[in-house]
Write an enzyme that holds these catalytic residues in place. Structure first.
Site, PDB file in Angstrom:
ATOM      1  N   CYS A  97      94.159  41.572  -7.695  1.00 48.32           N
ATOM      2  CA  CYS A  97      92.845  41.794  -7.088  1.00 48.32           C
ATOM      3  C   CYS A  97      92.582  40.737  -6.009  1.00 48.32           C
ATOM      4  CB  CYS A  97      91.752  41.856  -8.148  1.00 48.32           C
ATOM      5  SG  CYS A  97      90.196  42.561  -7.506  1.00 48.32           S
ATOM      6  N   HIS A 175      93.259  45.499 -11.943  1.00 51.99           N
ATOM      7  CA  HIS A 175      93.295  44.394 -12.916  1.00 51.99           C
ATOM      8  C   HIS A 175      94.142  44.752 -14.141  1.00 51.99           C
ATOM      9  CE1 HIS A 175      90.331  41.584 -11.211  1.00 51.99           C
ATOM     10  NE2 HIS A 175      89.687  42.651 -10.783  1.00 51.99           N
ATOM     11  N   GLU A 177      95.411  42.702 -16.126  1.00 48.26           N
ATOM     12  CA  GLU A 177      95.129  41.713 -17.178  1.00 48.26           C
ATOM     13  C   GLU A 177      93.876  42.033 -17.973  1.00 48.26           C
ATOM     14  OE1 GLU A 177      92.253  40.234 -14.061  1.00 48.26           O
ATOM     15  OE2 GLU A 177      93.979  41.557 -14.249  1.00 48.26           O
TER      16      GLU A 177
END
Length: 236
Positions: A97, A175, A177
């Site tokens: 990002c 994202h 994660e």
């Protein structure tokens, strides 16, 4: 091998990305750029770690704009130079990002506000699903990049470019994660308002994230595996 995660704020956990690097035997370090006490006045001086101590760098997301020198320029310009040195020097980078936007800008592309935000679980169009799968991936961004010279775009949505490779580096706009714990932190630190202003219900988004978490974790593992083997060339 050692991996350095760059956490730009105090609510940017490593999530399943960090978990997968550890699975592959990496020593995982994290470097916090803006501590909690500076969150509302983030234009601080930062000395970034020595790149020679690491084999790969993972710059994570941030609530600020990668174009916004007026807000965070003191450390933003320093990190752009630092990341540019890493990529041009052949060090693998996985930019996530804001981190991916930094890679684009550091290498001669640009970052600017997008015509609309992307927030929530989103399918992407991927030219190489074995490297960057179609998702859905979690999005939370208001800006987008233009590709730097020499980059190869891998994925996109109608709103923004979603992934590119350059040298031994992969940048993604989404994202991987993100898990429910990470989203909870984001919502607590300003995200509730942003989600509501986007016309969405934060409670439903969090419930959806909990439901999607197990499948998303496996997609993230596949992404990290492909990055390490095909782009970074660090894992056989």
């Amino acid at each position: 091998m050692r991996v350095l995660f760059v956490q730009h704020d105090h609510v940017s956990p490593l999530g399943p990305v960090g978990e997968r690097f550890a699975h592959h035997g990496f020593d995982v370090d994290a470097f916090l750029v803006v501590p909690e006490e500076s969150f509302h006045s983030p234009d601080i001086s930062v000395d970034f770690p020595d790149l020679a101590d690491y084999d790969v760098v993972v710059p994570l997301g941030a609530p600020w704009g990668a174009w916004d020198d007026a807000c965070i320029g003191t450390w933003l310009r320093a990190e752009l130079d630092w990341l540019g040195e890493a990529v041009r020097g052949g060090m693998p980078v996985l930019g996530i990002c804001f981190g991916g936007q930094l890679v684009a800008r550091a290498l001669g592309g640009s970052v600017a506000p997008a015509p609309k935000s992307e927030i929530g679980w989103t399918a992407i169009w991927s030219d190489d699903p074995s490297l960057v799968g179609p998702g859905p991936w979690f999005q939370f961004h208001f800006d987008r990049w233009t590709l730097p010279p020499g980059a190869v775009e891998i994925a996109r949505t109608p709103v923004a470019s979603q992934a590119f490779t350059i040298e031994r580096t992969l940048a993604v706009q989404f994202h991987p994660e993100l898990d429910a714990a990470g989203l909870t932190g984001w919502l607590d630190w300003g995200g509730v308002r942003a989600v509501a202003e986007d016309g969405q219900d934060p409670a439903i988004m969090l419930a959806q994230t909990r439901a999607e978490e197990a499948a998303a974790r496996e997609r993230t593992f596949a992404l990290v595996d492909a990055f390490l083997t095909r782009v970074a060339l660090l894992v056989p």
